[in-house]
Design an enzyme around this catalytic site. Sequence first.
Site, PDB file in Angstrom:
ATOM      1  CB  SER A  89       3.182   0.233  -6.341  1.00 18.20           C
ATOM      2  OG  SER A  89       2.054  -0.524  -5.927  1.00 18.20           O
ATOM      3  CB  SER A  91      -1.709  -0.636  -7.040  1.00 14.08           C
ATOM      4  OG  SER A  91      -1.440  -1.322  -5.829  1.00 14.08           O
ATOM      5  CE  LYS A 146      -2.925  -5.127  -6.467  1.00 16.72           C
ATOM      6  NZ  LYS A 146      -2.473  -3.852  -7.079  1.00 16.72           N
ATOM      7  CB  SER A 260      -4.649  -1.445  -9.461  1.00 18.15           C
ATOM      8  OG  SER A 260      -4.666  -2.638  -8.706  1.00 18.15           O
TER       9      SER A 260
END
Length: 312
Positions: A89, A91, A146, A260
């Site tokens: 993705s 994010s 992250k 996100s």
Amino acid sequence: MASTFSLILVVVCAITGVIWCLDKMIWSKQRAAKIAVARAHGGAHLDEKTLAKVAPVPVWIEQTAGVFPVITFVLILRSFIFEPFQIPSGSMMPTLLVGDFILVEKFAYGLRDPVTNTKFLETGEPKRGDVVVFKYPLEPRVDYIKRVVGMPGDRVIYRNKELMIRPRCVEKSGDEQEGKTCPGFKKLDVKFEQRGEFTQMGIPLDRYTEQLGDVSHETLRNPLMPDMVGRYYRQPGTYPDEWVVPEGQYFVMGDNRDNSTDSRFWGFVPEQNLVGKAVAIWISFEFEREEGSLLPSWVPTGVRFNRIGGIK
């Protein structure tokens, strides 16, 4: 999925290892004994090919002997050294793009059991600014990636698209305090770089350079999207856009701040959920194609060689 694959590797390694050991310690000796008897009865006219037919190595044992070292090597490499991951993705844009294939350093935060993810040897701890892969707390079978923003004991505020951090500080009273007080919240140093290089639903995004601890990295903001405060994870005793990071846990965010799902929405990452530190992009594929293309969506349309390298 990653845990399932690890379990499969462990099971296959165990089965092939048992067969390999049995062959080395028992079956090979039995074959050698049969060959010795045949040699004693047959005399010198029996060549090695003929003797080998007396007690041939079963095909399944021969194949297992070849597979076992390979499986063992893959298991050790993937469990304790490096593991490849694909970015699914956007994010973490602009740091990581869809189609990036990364290497995760598995030993960065301790050596762990490949099936249960239980740490059995300390090797290090996450630092502010690290890009980490972890088990999603709400669904541990899913891996997330992250950036570490808040350390244990930190107070974190994300307000009007600005990130403020008050590092862990224990206030003392009386003579112990000696006139010292904990510092207040500090906005991170950010610098506007460019607008329009990336878009979200047709809206040009603003790209910034952000200084997070010792790490300088890039972030994206959608200037037209308000903060989704109503969806934030609520922690008792704090404002809706403020969080206190518990002991043994971390506050993480995606670099694409308005696209996100991270600690702002579901809370903190326990230390035991950490998988490793993302350290490099080893290959990056382009998947964009013209409308109406007959190519399946999973087939790459190009290779982004310029993205290969370390991750900041």
